[in-house]
Write an enzyme that holds these catalytic residues in place. Structure first.
Site, short mmCIF file in Angstrom:
data_model
loop_
_atom_site.label_atom_id
_atom_site.label_comp_id
_atom_site.label_asym_id
_atom_site.label_seq_id
_atom_site.Cartn_x
_atom_site.Cartn_y
_atom_site.Cartn_z
N TYR A 105 -32.63 60.13 -63.71
CA TYR A 105 -31.95 60.64 -64.90
C TYR A 105 -31.44 62.08 -64.72
CZ TYR A 105 -33.19 56.38 -67.33
OH TYR A 105 -33.29 55.07 -67.70
N ASN A 141 -35.88 50.59 -74.76
CA ASN A 141 -34.91 49.56 -75.10
C ASN A 141 -35.40 48.78 -76.32
OD1 ASN A 141 -33.01 50.02 -73.10
ND2 ASN A 141 -33.81 48.49 -71.70
N HIS A 143 -25.32 52.36 -70.32
CA HIS A 143 -25.55 52.88 -71.69
C HIS A 143 -24.45 53.85 -72.13
CE1 HIS A 143 -29.69 51.25 -72.07
NE2 HIS A 143 -29.71 51.42 -70.75
FE1 HDE Z 1 -32.01 53.73 -67.54
N1 HDE Z 1 -30.54 55.00 -66.92
N2 HDE Z 1 -32.47 53.33 -65.60
N3 HDE Z 1 -33.38 52.31 -68.12
N4 HDE Z 1 -31.54 54.04 -69.45
C1 HDE Z 1 -29.72 55.70 -67.73
O1 HDE Z 1 -29.28 57.96 -67.42
C2 HDE Z 1 -32.02 54.03 -64.54
C3 HDE Z 1 -34.21 51.61 -67.31
C4 HDE Z 1 -32.18 53.55 -70.56
O2 HDE Z 1 -28.89 57.21 -74.60
C5 HDE Z 1 -28.90 56.69 -66.98
O3 HDE Z 1 -28.51 59.65 -68.67
C6 HDE Z 1 -32.66 53.59 -63.33
C7 HDE Z 1 -35.23 50.97 -68.06
C8 HDE Z 1 -31.55 54.05 -71.75
O4 HDE Z 1 -28.41 58.62 -72.99
C9 HDE Z 1 -29.32 56.51 -65.52
C10 HDE Z 1 -33.52 52.59 -63.71
C11 HDE Z 1 -34.99 51.28 -69.37
C12 HDE Z 1 -30.53 54.88 -71.31
C13 HDE Z 1 -30.37 55.44 -65.65
C14 HDE Z 1 -33.39 52.43 -65.15
C15 HDE Z 1 -33.82 52.12 -69.38
C16 HDE Z 1 -30.55 54.86 -69.88
C17 HDE Z 1 -27.42 56.63 -67.23
C18 HDE Z 1 -34.43 51.74 -62.84
C19 HDE Z 1 -35.77 50.84 -70.61
C20 HDE Z 1 -29.53 55.63 -72.18
C21 HDE Z 1 -27.10 57.90 -67.98
C22 HDE Z 1 -35.35 52.51 -62.05
C23 HDE Z 1 -37.14 51.26 -70.62
C24 HDE Z 1 -30.03 56.98 -72.55
C25 HDE Z 1 -28.33 58.61 -68.09
C26 HDE Z 1 -29.03 57.66 -73.45
C27 HDE Z 1 -29.67 55.60 -69.07
C28 HDE Z 1 -31.05 55.01 -64.58
C29 HDE Z 1 -34.09 51.45 -65.89
C30 HDE Z 1 -33.28 52.63 -70.60
C31 HDE Z 1 -28.23 56.18 -64.53
C32 HDE Z 1 -32.41 54.12 -61.94
C33 HDE Z 1 -36.39 50.12 -67.51
C34 HDE Z 1 -31.93 53.73 -73.19
O5 HDE Z 1 -29.89 57.69 -65.01
#
Ligand code: HDE
Length: 710
Positions: free
Chosen positions: A379, A165, A92
């Site tokens: 996060y 999402n 993202h």
């Molecule tokens: Fe994320 N995800 N994610 N994700 N995600 C990040 O956090 C992560 C997941 C989503 O505009 C990171 O600050 C893991 C689902 C959005 O700043 C990180 C898992 C969904 C955004 C991270 C998921 C998301 C992130 C990267 C599985 C939809 C952007 C930078 C367990 C419901 C937020 C940050 C923004 C961002 C990890 C799965 C949506 C790396 C480990 C499911 C919208 O922490």
């Protein structure tokens, strides 16, 4: 009155309220004010406040001599510059955001005790960040990808982040697979290709081996993954969460955001061209819409499942690869949010905002969805390296608007000067402050929902998570025929980029064939892959009515963009009529000229140019009007204008040919259809044009555009 105050007033006008909450709404803005730095009428200084007399020349040993190490002004400036970049988000990374407010509808106390959800008089400040998943910070906006839809609510009871999402399902069921999934979708490690795209071997290798991804991949291959703009996407919390009412009763909940603007997608050819011609297409659109006062708005809806009904479904509500079809549990509208203020500084606000699904407030709680559980850890961890330490909550964009105090101290970038001597609890030196707040019906301390747990400590996927194909089938079969065609095209395109034949075959024969045999056969035919003829047809799914984008046609054409092509000799009356109509509909009209210079109309008056046809391509507009004048020959000789119209035709857009320009249908060999309209006076076609733009594309034309001679 400064720029921001004036926008707030606009916001409440748009919201139709002259509300007592204006103060509340401006809270975040006021809070940010103390951090805003306005350098107008100020002296240029170093970071230590020393006034600088020469910012053009470094200190030298003689005018042609070497630069001196002593030059502390040069060194401070360059050192700061050297460290301007911070690590981008691992996923993202490419995003854009804006400020706004959330307002609940009345009557939600029966679901949650959260103040911001239950008091309709509060306008809670929010910040939303939209993003793509795969590409780096500098990648294009219009790539095929799921869009992040993350929203931070600065509530009076603390910050609540809903990090969702624009697809309601995810690719994996357990967080332990997330690094594998992300490594697979990211550019290949030996070439760092492709940027912002999933059309490559490692992605398809992984998803074809991991059938739980089938449903989310289907969403990614549908038009949802190439939105026309970010104002026209839905948002979903994806996981099942819990709402807790004042009596402490918990209910399962799924969150939905539905845009008032309706849903709209690009066509694939357009998406690819935009990625080159205007990689900033989505961020520009959002910024301009807000600057022009077209404040985008979404309604928050919830699906509620009572605890006793948790097991009533033939899927598991804790499984993030599943939706709860709206036919089984209706979506109840409970509030709305409006985006009404752009950021002042991209880095300080959009880049430094730190979301975390673990940021919740009393009245909301987690479920045991194993994907959500892993996110609760990830996060905060990621922010520590991205934002340089654990004090990222003190950055202006992340700071709660309500008071926050505890015994956490020190660490990198500490910006608070804590008073008092007792940074521990219990203490008698500072009278034990700050103290805990017991949970209560309202304004109490946070208390986790007391769920009964009875089980073995075990590494095992629940059997109830085992069906990976029924809902992928439900999604595909619920789409309109043209949407299904786009899904076939997308799988074909992506798999055609996969180099290894065995991966292509596995996806078609072992995944798609289990979803829908017809889909598998069409993709298989396009790639020359056989499907076993003795395979039994997977059973048909019931359709669900809110999965097709056709279920979300907007009510108006506010902020839609119309290109108006003019040449010397153009009829000024029709230009005036077009502008009147656009003003009434709140649509955006751009008069595009052959060069960036004005043209002369039939009355020898200048017609101002809003842009040059070559530089403002048809792919950036929703419809094209070619204005009449005794000058058809000029257009006939103008290759750029002819290409403009043909491209708009190819992308299924409404085209209006006024007066003599109706001759273009013959010159360009256009098949006249519902979307190619001609008239002498613009007013005769304006109603029809509004309807065509509202429905966005002339889908019936697709058969003509896509036809390939046998
Ligand atoms: Fe994320 N995800 N994610 N994700 N995600 C990040 O956090 C992560 C997941 C989503 O505009 C990171 O600050 C893991 C689902 C959005 O700043 C990180 C898992 C969904 C955004 C991270 C998921 C998301 C992130 C990267 C599985 C939809 C952007 C930078 C367990 C419901 C937020 C940050 C923004 C961002 C990890 C799965 C949506 C790396 C480990 C499911 C919208 O922490």
């Amino acid at each position: 009155m400064n720029k921001h105050q004036s926008k707030h007033n606009n916001a409440s006008e748009v919201a139709g309220t002259d509300s007592p909450d204006k103060d509340n709404h401006s809270l975040k803005s006021d809070q940010l004010d103390q951090f805003r730095s306005d350098a107008s009428h100020q002296a240029l200084t170093t970071n230590q406040g020393v006034k600088i007399s020469d910012n053009q020349n470094s200190l030298r040993a003689g005018v042609r001599g070497s630069t001196l190490l002593e030059d502390f002004i040069l060194r401070e400036k360059i050192t700061h510059f050297d460290h301007e970049r911070i690590p981008e988000r691992i996923v993202h990374a490419r995003g854009v955001g804006a400020h706004g407010y959330f307002q609940a509808y009345a009557g939600n106390e029966k679901y949650s005790k959260a103040g911001f959800l239950t008091d309709p008089d509060i306008q809670t400040p929010v910040f939303v960040r939209f993003s793509t998943v795969q590409g780096p910070r500098g990648s294009a906006d219009t790539v095929r990808d799921i869009r992040g839809f993350a929203i931070k609510f600065y509530t009076q009871e603390g910050n609540f982040d809903l990090v969702g999402n624009n697809a309601p399902v995810f690719f994996i069921q357990d967080g332990i697979k997330f690094p594998d999934f992300v490594h697979a979708v990211k550019p290949e490690p030996h070439t760092e290709v492709p940027t912002g795209a999933s059309a490559h071997d490692t992605f398809w290798d992984f998803v074809s081996l991991v059938p739980e991804s089938a449903h989310a991949v289907m969403w990614a291959m549908s038009d949802r993954a190439i939105p026309r703009n970010l104002r026209s996407i839905q948002g979903f919390g994806v996981h099942t969460f819990r709402l807790i009412d004042a009596q402490g009763k918990g209910r399962f909940v799924k969150f939905h955001w539905t845009p008032k603007q309706g849903l709209a997608a690009l066509v694939w050819d357009e998406a690819q061209k935009l990625a080159g011609k205007d990689p900033d297409f989505h961020r520009r659109d959002l910024y301009e819409a807000i600057e022009n006062g077209f404040y985008p708005e979404w309604e928050l809806g919830i699906q509620i499942v009572e605890e006793e009904n948790e097991m009533d479904f033939d899927f598991d509500i804790l499984d993030p690869t599943k939706i709860i079809p709206e036919e089984l549990v209706p979506v109840i509208p409970i509030g709305k949010f409006v985006l009404n203020r752009n950021v002042d500084n991209f880095f300080a606000e959009i880049e430094q905002i730190a979301f975390c699904p673990g940021h919740i407030v009393p009245g909301i709680d987690f479920s045991n969805d194993p994907l959500l559980q892993a996110r609760l850890f990830s996060y905060t961890d990621t922010q520590i390296s991205r934002l340089g330490g654990p004090n990222f909550h003190q950055l202006p964009i992340n700071k709660p608007v309500c008071p926050f105090h505890n015994q956490q101290r020190d660490a990198m970038h500490q910006t608070t000067i804590h008073k008092g001597q007792a940074s521990y609890q219990p203490n008698s030196i500072d009278n034990n402050w700050p103290v805990e707040t017991p949970p209560a019906e309202k304004n109490g301390g946070f208390e986790s929902y007391q769920e009964r747990i009875d089980g073995h400590k075990i590494r095992q996927r629940s059997e109830s998570f085992a069906d990976h194909f029924s809902q992928a089938r439900l999604y595909y079969q619920s789409l309109a025929p043209h949407e299904q065609g786009h899904v076939v095209d997308a799988y074909t395109f992506e798999l055609s980029k996969v180099q290894r034949q065995h991966i292509r075959e596995r996806e078609v024969q072992e995944v798609l064939a289990q979803i829908d045999l017809d889909l598998a056969k069409q993709v298989g035919d396009n790639l020359g892959i056989e499907i076993a003829t003795d395979q039994t047809l997977p059973k048909a799914a019931e359709k669900s009515k809110k999965l097709s984008m056709l279920a979300f046609i907007p009510e108006d054409i506010v902020a839609k963009k119309i290109a108006v092509l003019v040449h010397d000799g153009v009829n000024p009356d029709n230009i005036a009529a077009i502008k009147d109509w656009a003003a009434q509909e709140q649509a955006v009209v751009h008069v595009l000229t052959p060069l960036a210079a004005p043209v002369k109309d039939a009355k020898d008056q200048q017609v101002a140019s809003d842009g040059m046809q070559k530089a403002e391509p048809s792919i950036a507009y929703d419809a094209v009007i070619v204005v009449d004048g005794d000058n058809l020959d000029k257009v006939e000789k103008d290759g750029v204008a002819k290409h403009y119209i043909l491209e708009a035709y190819k992308h299924l857009k409404p085209i209006i040919l006024l007066g003599d320009k109706s001759g273009l249908t013959e010159i360009l060999d256009l098949e006249v259809d519902d979307g190619v309209l001609s008239a002498d006076k613009f007013t005769a076609v304006k109603k029809e044009l509004t309807e065509r733009i509202r429905h966005h594309r002339i889908w019936s034309r697709e058969a003509v555009v896509k036809s390939i001679p046998a």
